[in-house]
Design an enzyme around this catalytic site. Structure first.
Site, PDB file in Angstrom:
ATOM      1  N   CYS A 254       6.544   3.863   9.127  1.00  0.00           N
ATOM      2  CA  CYS A 254       7.085   3.274   7.738  1.00  0.00           C
ATOM      3  C   CYS A 254       8.364   3.830   7.363  1.00  0.00           C
ATOM      4  O   CYS A 254       9.393   3.057   7.288  1.00  0.00           O
ATOM      5  CB  CYS A 254       6.205   3.725   6.320  1.00  0.00           C
ATOM      6  SG  CYS A 254       4.495   2.581   6.317  1.00  0.00           S
TER       7      CYS A 254
ATOM      8  N   LYS B 283       8.243  -1.163  -2.248  1.00  0.00           N
ATOM      9  CA  LYS B 283       7.634  -0.502  -1.727  1.00  0.00           C
ATOM     10  C   LYS B 283       9.070  -0.440  -0.458  1.00  0.00           C
ATOM     11  O   LYS B 283       8.825   0.321  -0.762  1.00  0.00           O
ATOM     12  CB  LYS B 283       7.250  -1.732  -1.250  1.00  0.00           C
ATOM     13  CG  LYS B 283       6.517  -1.227   1.070  1.00  0.00           C
ATOM     14  CD  LYS B 283       5.269  -0.054   0.506  1.00  0.00           C
ATOM     15  CE  LYS B 283       5.174   0.455   2.320  1.00  0.00           C
ATOM     16  NZ  LYS B 283       3.608   1.341   1.313  1.00  0.00           N
TER      17      LYS B 283
ATOM     18  N   GLU C 145       0.679  -1.085   0.011  1.00  0.00           N
ATOM     19  CA  GLU C 145       0.152   0.088  -0.248  1.00  0.00           C
ATOM     20  C   GLU C 145       1.041   1.128  -0.043  1.00  0.00           C
ATOM     21  O   GLU C 145       1.735   1.343   0.563  1.00  0.00           O
ATOM     22  CB  GLU C 145      -0.863   0.069   1.366  1.00  0.00           C
ATOM     23  CG  GLU C 145      -1.502   0.958   1.090  1.00  0.00           C
ATOM     24  CD  GLU C 145      -2.545   0.847   0.406  1.00  0.00           C
ATOM     25  OE1 GLU C 145      -3.415   0.687  -0.426  1.00  0.00           O
ATOM     26  OE2 GLU C 145      -2.654   1.871  -1.158  1.00  0.00           O
TER      27      GLU C 145
HETATM   28  C1  UDX Z   1       0.733  -1.040   8.103  1.00  0.00           C
HETATM   29  C2  UDX Z   1       1.472  -1.885   7.864  1.00  0.00           C
HETATM   30  O1  UDX Z   1       0.806  -3.324   8.132  1.00  0.00           O
HETATM   31  C3  UDX Z   1       2.659  -2.235   7.955  1.00  0.00           C
HETATM   32  O2  UDX Z   1       3.580  -3.050   7.694  1.00  0.00           O
HETATM   33  C4  UDX Z   1       3.325  -0.395   7.840  1.00  0.00           C
HETATM   34  O3  UDX Z   1       4.937  -0.588   7.457  1.00  0.00           O
HETATM   35  C5  UDX Z   1       2.468   0.355   8.253  1.00  0.00           C
HETATM   36  O4  UDX Z   1       1.347   0.070   8.350  1.00  0.00           O
HETATM   37  P1  UDX Z   1      -0.392  -0.240   9.984  1.00  0.00           P
HETATM   38  O5  UDX Z   1      -2.364  -0.384   9.732  1.00  0.00           O
HETATM   39  O6  UDX Z   1      -0.965   1.584  10.220  1.00  0.00           O
HETATM   40  O7  UDX Z   1       0.153  -1.373   9.752  1.00  0.00           O
HETATM   41  O8  UDX Z   1      -0.619  -0.956  12.050  1.00  0.00           O
HETATM   42  P2  UDX Z   1      -1.819  -0.783  12.654  1.00  0.00           P
HETATM   43  O9  UDX Z   1      -2.305   0.509  12.830  1.00  0.00           O
HETATM   44  O10 UDX Z   1      -0.741  -1.202  13.640  1.00  0.00           O
HETATM   45  O11 UDX Z   1      -2.656  -1.629  12.656  1.00  0.00           O
HETATM   46  C6  UDX Z   1      -2.823  -2.942  12.735  1.00  0.00           C
HETATM   47  C7  UDX Z   1      -3.773  -4.003  12.847  1.00  0.00           C
HETATM   48  O12 UDX Z   1      -3.424  -5.361  13.003  1.00  0.00           O
HETATM   49  C8  UDX Z   1      -3.621  -3.492  15.107  1.00  0.00           C
HETATM   50  O13 UDX Z   1      -5.065  -2.933  15.068  1.00  0.00           O
HETATM   51  C9  UDX Z   1      -3.893  -4.865  15.420  1.00  0.00           C
HETATM   52  O14 UDX Z   1      -4.487  -4.933  16.616  1.00  0.00           O
HETATM   53  C10 UDX Z   1      -4.395  -6.001  14.147  1.00  0.00           C
HETATM   54  N1  UDX Z   1      -3.283  -7.732  14.420  1.00  0.00           N
HETATM   55  C11 UDX Z   1      -1.900  -7.695  14.627  1.00  0.00           C
HETATM   56  C12 UDX Z   1      -4.606  -8.480  14.509  1.00  0.00           C
HETATM   57  O15 UDX Z   1      -5.582  -8.128  14.004  1.00  0.00           O
HETATM   58  N2  UDX Z   1      -3.560  -9.293  14.642  1.00  0.00           N
HETATM   59  C13 UDX Z   1      -2.053  -9.276  15.175  1.00  0.00           C
HETATM   60  O16 UDX Z   1      -1.613 -11.111  14.890  1.00  0.00           O
HETATM   61  C14 UDX Z   1      -1.554  -8.822  14.595  1.00  0.00           C
HETATM   62  C1  UDX Z   2       4.699   7.123   3.469  1.00  0.00           C
HETATM   63  C2  UDX Z   2       4.763   7.267   2.687  1.00  0.00           C
HETATM   64  O1  UDX Z   2       4.860   8.147   1.457  1.00  0.00           O
HETATM   65  C3  UDX Z   2       3.729   5.656   1.536  1.00  0.00           C
HETATM   66  O2  UDX Z   2       3.418   5.775   0.573  1.00  0.00           O
HETATM   67  C4  UDX Z   2       3.766   5.165   2.130  1.00  0.00           C
HETATM   68  O3  UDX Z   2       3.204   3.520   2.124  1.00  0.00           O
HETATM   69  C5  UDX Z   2       4.061   4.670   3.849  1.00  0.00           C
HETATM   70  O4  UDX Z   2       4.905   5.702   4.364  1.00  0.00           O
HETATM   71  P1  UDX Z   2       3.427   8.240   5.779  1.00  0.00           P
HETATM   72  O5  UDX Z   2       4.329   7.718   6.818  1.00  0.00           O
HETATM   73  O6  UDX Z   2       1.937   8.363   6.035  1.00  0.00           O
HETATM   74  O7  UDX Z   2       3.524   7.956   4.121  1.00  0.00           O
HETATM   75  O8  UDX Z   2       3.901  10.015   5.805  1.00  0.00           O
HETATM   76  P2  UDX Z   2       4.629  10.926   4.451  1.00  0.00           P
HETATM   77  O9  UDX Z   2       3.594  12.035   3.949  1.00  0.00           O
HETATM   78  O10 UDX Z   2       5.592  10.012   3.791  1.00  0.00           O
HETATM   79  O11 UDX Z   2       5.445  11.972   4.697  1.00  0.00           O
HETATM   80  C6  UDX Z   2       6.298  10.478   5.712  1.00  0.00           C
HETATM   81  C7  UDX Z   2       7.593  12.217   6.804  1.00  0.00           C
HETATM   82  O12 UDX Z   2       8.142  12.184   6.520  1.00  0.00           O
HETATM   83  C8  UDX Z   2       6.833  12.652   7.536  1.00  0.00           C
HETATM   84  O13 UDX Z   2       6.805  12.754   8.783  1.00  0.00           O
HETATM   85  C9  UDX Z   2       6.603  14.139   7.523  1.00  0.00           C
HETATM   86  O14 UDX Z   2       6.182  15.316   7.908  1.00  0.00           O
HETATM   87  C10 UDX Z   2       7.503  14.570   6.531  1.00  0.00           C
HETATM   88  N1  UDX Z   2       7.969  14.974   5.375  1.00  0.00           N
HETATM   89  C11 UDX Z   2       7.662  14.590   3.937  1.00  0.00           C
HETATM   90  C12 UDX Z   2       9.139  16.360   5.902  1.00  0.00           C
HETATM   91  O15 UDX Z   2       9.880  16.100   6.987  1.00  0.00           O
HETATM   92  N2  UDX Z   2       9.160  16.900   4.039  1.00  0.00           N
HETATM   93  C13 UDX Z   2       8.762  16.598   2.855  1.00  0.00           C
HETATM   94  O16 UDX Z   2       9.019  17.270   2.504  1.00  0.00           O
HETATM   95  C14 UDX Z   2       7.486  15.664   3.016  1.00  0.00           C
END
Ligand code: UDX
Ligand code: UDX
Length: 463
Positions: free
Chosen positions: A278, A222, A162
């Site tokens: 991430c 990714k 994603e």
């Molecule tokens: C995601 C992706 O999964 C991760 O790899 C990526 O790098 C960042 O974004 P995210 O959706 O942001 O993670 O994580 P989180 O909000 O923590 O959601 C994961 C969910 O999975 C939690 O709600 C947790 O309760 C659930 N979970 C975890 C299960 O249901 N079963 C498990 O065994 C572990």
């Molecule tokens: C990122 C990737 O963009 C997305 O494609 C991936 O799936 C998950 O990780 P996200 O972590 O949600 O997404 O936010 P992003 O907008 O990428 O920002 C990451 C961090 O960099 C933030 O703390 C943001 O404030 C910072 N940032 C971004 C800067 O400091 N300067 C910039 O110019 C852009």
């Protein structure tokens, strides 16, 4: 084969929004998002759409449209796995905090648990889709576990990372730059599985934007997309320090280089440092994989992006201490923003946490306002660092829900998140109620320098 039932394990920042959009665009497919966390599922099912567990602009509308029609949130993991032909794994993959690869490798225990659960429950063939960001070759391990633990059922593994960014997730899902699907391109069954997933996205994404590759390319793309984006932020942040030392202006430099079409304007905003779940995790992953393969130069090259980011956060905090006459013990420092960026309530790896930690080491009182982050979350983020006792943390960390009250009596303000509302505050009123001289440390270069200085603030931006 046509998919009629989808199960997604993990109702987090990725699983929730991405399944909501798949359900919205495919009214004939039943999409069930399951999670072990009962409270989270209850919040997803809350009648009041303001109470969804994740704040993401536009998410409430899509959930409101699809929920109860063909989108369901549930804790019945086994049942949902059993009835689905396609299962997304969207659980979290934090950096390991123990054993081999501690502090670097991704902890895959939740992913493995999912694989074992799927194989235990499945009585019909399944397509298993990796949605979580995973190290290269994880699909091989999942395939192995599934093949060796199930009886007579066959599995196809796809990688469908994603790319949504938090805060703009709904737009990113609605009109993605590309959708990436990795699968076993060399077998008939693999090709059929890829086609099933392509069809789901083709309901709203133009075919030319749906890219199919082998599994390893998809997994690696990714990780490296995030590494490249983070590298741009670290690059401009490294220049911000050079700008401060030379009298150049980093925003002018960013504009000048960004207009070069080969470089482009995005991700050149100097800041207190990148955060989010991430960037750091994925780069550490890339570093770890490279090291494991004996590619030390590759590992060191990418690791520097992280080191630069740590440096930027520290530099920002130390500049506050230095500017406030090298002593902040007992002074009040107000934080505007705690989330890692605007328009999200996610605080994972937010620079604010690290800046607060350094300032509390110097015994400053920190008072925080963030429009979407709860006080409990702020406390728990600081406690998670394990740098002092929870009682000590709560002694130094206060929060408030009225920004003007939080800013009252402050010696300095630190802007840590670029929330739009901060720009529209009555800054004269804020100034009048602060200690003098009144300092602002704008970690996001968000506020208008001339306006702030005109009022009388001692205004410090990045670079
Ligand atoms: C995601 C992706 O999964 C991760 O790899 C990526 O790098 C960042 O974004 P995210 O959706 O942001 O993670 O994580 P989180 O909000 O923590 O959601 C994961 C969910 O999975 C939690 O709600 C947790 O309760 C659930 N979970 C975890 C299960 O249901 N079963 C498990 O065994 C572990
Ligand atoms: C990122 C990737 O963009 C997305 O494609 C991936 O799936 C998950 O990780 P996200 O972590 O949600 O997404 O936010 P992003 O907008 O990428 O920002 C990451 C961090 O960099 C933030 O703390 C943001 O404030 C910072 N940032 C971004 C800067 O400091 N300067 C910039 O110019 C852009």
């Amino acid at each position: 084969m046509k998919i009629k039932n989808i199960c997604c394990i993990g109702a987090g920042y990725v699983g929730g929004p991405s399944m909501a959009v798949i359900a919205q665009k495919n009214p004939n497919i039943k999409v069930t998002v399951v999670d072990l966390n009962e409270q989270r599922i209850a919040a997803w099912n809350d009648e009041n759409l303001n109470n969804l567990p994740i704040y993401e602009p536009g998410l409430d509308k899509v959930v409101g449209e699809a929920r109860g029609r063909n989108l369901f949130f549930s804790t019945e993991v086994d049942k949902s796995i059993a009835e689905a032909e396609m299962i997304f794994i969207s659980v979290n993959t934090p950096t390991k905090t123990y054993g081999t690869g501690k502090g670097m490798a991704a902890d895959l225990k939740y992913v493995e648990l999912c694989a074992r659960q799927i194989s235990r429950v499945a009585t019909s063939d399944k397509i298993v889709v990796e949605k979580s960001t995973l190290p290269v070759k994880t699909a091989e391990s999942i395939q192995n576990i599934l093949d060796n633990t199930s009886s007579g059922v066959s599995f196809e593994i796809l990688s469908n990372p994603e790319f949504l960014a938090e805060g703009t997730a709904m737009r990113d899902l609605d009109i993605p730059d590309r959708v990436l699907i990795g699968g076993n391109t060399s077998s008939k069954a693999g090709q059929a599985a890829i086609k099933c997933l392509v069809d789901i996205y083709a309901s709203w994404v133009p075919k030319k934007n749906i890219l199919t590759t082998n599994v390893w390319s998809s997994e690696l793309s990714k990780l490296t997309a995030n590494a490249f984006l983070a590298q741009r932020v670290s690059s401009i942040n490294s220049l911000s320090e050079l700008c401060e030392a030379t009298g150049a202006n980093v925003q002018e430099v960013a504009k000048a280089i960004g207009m070069d079409s080969r470089i482009g304007a995005k991700f050149l905003q100097a800041s207190v440092g990148f955060g989010g779940s991430c960037f750091q995790k994925d780069i550490l992953n890339l570093v770890y994989i490279s090291k494991s393969l004996g590619l030390n130069e590759v590992a060191n090259y990418w690791h520097q992006v992280i080191l630069m980011n740590n440096h930027q956060r520290e530099r920002f905090a130390k500049n506050i201490v230095k500017t406030l006459y090298n002593t902040i013990s007992g002074k009040n420092i107000a934080f505007l923003g705690w989330a890692f960026k605007k328009d999200t309530n996610d605080t994972r790896e937010s620079a604010a946490i690290y800046v607060a930690d350094i300032l509390i080491d110097e015994q400053a009182n920190i008072k925080i306002y963030d429009p979407k982050v709860t006080a409990i979350q702020m406390q728990s983020d600081l406690n998670y660092l394990n740098t002092r006792t929870e009682a000590e943390n709560s002694k130094y960390l206060q929060t408030g829900t009225d920004p003007y009250k939080v800013l009252e009596g402050a010696h300095a303000i630190a802007v840590l998140t670029e929330w739009d509302e901060f720009k529209n505050y009555d800054w004269q009123r804020v100034y009048n109620n602060m200690q003098k001289p009144a300092f602002v440390f704008d970690g996001r270069n968000l506020l208008d320098k001339d306006l702030m200085e005109g009022i009388g603030f001692n205004y410090n931006s990045i670079g």
